[in-house]
Design an enzyme around this catalytic site. Structure first.
Site, PDB file in Angstrom:
ATOM      1  N   CYS A   1      46.005  19.036  65.974  1.00 17.44           N
ATOM      2  CA  CYS A   1      45.531  20.113  66.701  1.00 17.44           C
ATOM      3  C   CYS A   1      45.990  21.355  66.053  1.00 17.44           C
ATOM      4  CB  CYS A   1      45.616  19.214  68.014  1.00 17.44           C
ATOM      5  SG  CYS A   1      44.445  21.138  69.086  1.00 17.44           S
TER       6      CYS A   1
ATOM      7  N   GLY B   1      38.197  13.039  58.488  1.00 21.58           N
ATOM      8  CA  GLY B   1      38.098  14.091  57.697  1.00 21.58           C
ATOM      9  C   GLY B   1      36.962  14.110  56.575  1.00 21.58           C
ATOM     10  N   ASP B   2      35.869  14.746  57.643  1.00 27.62           N
ATOM     11  CA  ASP B   2      34.600  14.843  56.487  1.00 27.62           C
ATOM     12  C   ASP B   2      33.626  13.779  56.241  1.00 27.62           C
ATOM     13  OD1 ASP B   2      35.338  17.272  56.684  1.00 27.62           O
ATOM     14  OD2 ASP B   2      35.921  17.871  54.415  1.00 27.62           O
TER      15      ASP B   2
ATOM     16  N   ARG C   1      33.285  15.059  63.881  1.00 27.97           N
ATOM     17  CA  ARG C   1      32.304  15.528  64.232  1.00 27.97           C
ATOM     18  C   ARG C   1      30.712  15.242  64.067  1.00 27.97           C
ATOM     19  NH1 ARG C   1      34.590  20.325  60.402  1.00 27.97           N
ATOM     20  NH2 ARG C   1      35.758  18.225  59.761  1.00 27.97           N
TER      21      ARG C   1
HETATM   22  C1  LIG Z   1      35.835  20.225  68.818  1.00 26.87           C
HETATM   23  C2  LIG Z   1      36.498  19.129  68.602  1.00 26.87           C
HETATM   24  C3  LIG Z   1      37.298  18.886  69.567  1.00 26.87           C
HETATM   25  C4  LIG Z   1      38.904  17.728  68.992  1.00 26.87           C
HETATM   26  N1  LIG Z   1      39.805  17.520  69.533  1.00 26.87           N
HETATM   27  C5  LIG Z   1      40.609  16.464  69.182  1.00 26.87           C
HETATM   28  C6  LIG Z   1      41.378  15.840  70.210  1.00 26.87           C
HETATM   29  O1  LIG Z   1      41.220  16.158  71.433  1.00 26.87           O
HETATM   30  N2  LIG Z   1      42.022  15.320  69.461  1.00 26.87           N
HETATM   31  C7  LIG Z   1      42.004  14.707  68.844  1.00 26.87           C
HETATM   32  O2  LIG Z   1      43.445  14.274  67.596  1.00 26.87           O
HETATM   33  N3  LIG Z   1      41.660  15.600  67.399  1.00 26.87           N
HETATM   34  C8  LIG Z   1      40.469  16.196  67.732  1.00 26.87           C
HETATM   35  N4  LIG Z   1      39.667  16.669  66.738  1.00 26.87           N
HETATM   36  C9  LIG Z   1      39.994  16.470  65.184  1.00 26.87           C
HETATM   37  C10 LIG Z   1      39.678  15.374  65.258  1.00 26.87           C
HETATM   38  O3  LIG Z   1      39.976  14.088  66.206  1.00 26.87           O
HETATM   39  C11 LIG Z   1      39.786  15.234  63.980  1.00 26.87           C
HETATM   40  O4  LIG Z   1      40.467  14.771  63.200  1.00 26.87           O
HETATM   41  C12 LIG Z   1      38.645  16.577  62.928  1.00 26.87           C
HETATM   42  O5  LIG Z   1      37.196  17.097  63.564  1.00 26.87           O
HETATM   43  C13 LIG Z   1      38.703  16.004  61.309  1.00 26.87           C
HETATM   44  O6  LIG Z   1      37.692  15.002  61.245  1.00 26.87           O
HETATM   45  P1  LIG Z   1      36.297  14.764  60.851  1.00 26.87           P
HETATM   46  O7  LIG Z   1      35.874  16.220  59.352  1.00 26.87           O
HETATM   47  O8  LIG Z   1      35.354  13.534  60.781  1.00 26.87           O
HETATM   48  O9  LIG Z   1      35.528  15.714  62.425  1.00 26.87           O
HETATM   49  C14 LIG Z   1      38.391  17.621  67.670  1.00 26.87           C
HETATM   50  C15 LIG Z   1      37.981  18.168  66.524  1.00 26.87           C
HETATM   51  C16 LIG Z   1      36.519  18.799  67.257  1.00 26.87           C
HETATM   52  C17 LIG Z   1      35.749  19.659  66.595  1.00 26.87           C
END
Ligand SMILES: Cc1cc2nc3c(=O)[nH]c(=O)nc-3n(C[C@H](O)[C@H](O)[C@H](O)COP(=O)(O)O)c2cc1C
Length: 257
Positions: free
Chosen positions: A23, A124-125, A148
């Site tokens: 985080c 990620g992405d 996301r």
């Molecule tokens: C609004 C939001 C809330 C998130 N909350 C958490 C969380 O509570 N725990 C966690 O491990 N990652 C959390 N993440 C991170 C995501 O798990 C992930 O690592 C990050 O968004 C990158 O992946 P993506 O590109 O697929 O979004 C959060 C991301 C976003 C955008």
């Protein structure tokens, strides 16, 4: 504290404990939690050892590749995690300093995968079935984790599954199915968060679902008007019929087109 929290949650039925050292939020990192922990490897080792030995459910870990570009110690942390008995490691391919900027770098994830023998998830992405396949193949990881790209598009998981198994893309879900999924999602939000919070959280999810639908349409104004209207509604009893009416108008539009 983490070991105690883990035990309390297992007593209450948790089947797995997932520790988040990824985080990037300021309020979390200012308390030396989340990705700030990556800077203190000795503390990471202590925490992981204590948590793993305190509970008899699997303990997993999520990390970033490091704190910043000068302190990219994801590989070291991964080794510490494996030694401590962590059962699976999810890696977001960015440092804390990167926030959500730039693109995820999968090379470090691939290096981590090669260095340890517990399952590694790349994160990620990843926003399409093709990207999921490409990341799985280029990093050799055991799974991908989606954040996301699932917002407003929870069917991305079946799309990825289908593509990986059959090599072909599923057609986009039809409006009726999107409506059914959205209604089920909203009802779950009201049920879980209660009426006050549920109604407010519903607004942002509806925004994400509509962003997906509106990408396929010529005009966004219809969606913009509806979003404004929807955001002014204060109860579940108003929100659900509004969604229903909106989707009926879509079907009418597509027939007229
Ligand atoms: C609004 C939001 C809330 C998130 N909350 C958490 C969380 O509570 N725990 C966690 O491990 N990652 C959390 N993440 C991170 C995501 O798990 C992930 O690592 C990050 O968004 C990158 O992946 P993506 O590109 O697929 O979004 C959060 C991301 C976003 C955008």
């Amino acid at each position: 504290m983490l070991a105690e929290a883990a035990m309390l949650n297992v007593e209450r039925g948790a089947q797995i404990v997932d520790i988040n050292m990824g985080c990037p939020a300021k309020k979390v990192c200012n308390k030396a939690a989340g990705s700030a922990l990556l800077r203190d490897e000795a503390l990471v080792e202590t925490i992981l050892n204590r948590v793993v030995s305190s509970v008899d459910v699997p303990v997993t870990l999520k990390i970033r590749t490091g704190w910043d570009m000068d302190q990219r110690n994801g590989l070291t942390i991964a080794g510490i995690a494996e030694q401590a008995g962590i059962q699976a490691l999810a890696v977001h391919g960015r440092t804390r300093a990167c926030g959500y900027r730039g693109s995820a770098e999968y090379d470090t994830i691939a290096r981590i995968k090669r260095a340890i023998s517990i399952p590694v998830f790349a994160n990620g992405d990843i926003d399409s079935p093709q990207k999921a396949k490409q990341v799985l193949e280029s990093t050799g990881v055991d799974a991908v984790m989606i954040g996301r790209a699932a917002q407003g598009r929870p069917w991305i998981f079946r799309e990825i599954e289908h593509y990986l198994n059959n090599g072909e893309l599923l057609p986009a879900p039809k409006a009726e199915e999107v409506e059914a999924i959205l209604i089920e999602h909203l009802q779950a939000l009201y049920g879980f968060y209660g009426d006050y919070l549920g109604v407010r959280i519903a607004r942002k999810h509806v925004g994400w679902y509509l962003a997906g639908v509106s990408r396929d349409k010529d005009s966004n104004s219809h969606f913009g008007d509806f979003r404004k209207l929807f955001n002014s509604l204060d109860t579940a009893e108003q929100q659900l019929p509004a969604i229903n009416k909106f989707f009926s108008s879509l079907q009418y539009d597509s027939k007229a087109a």
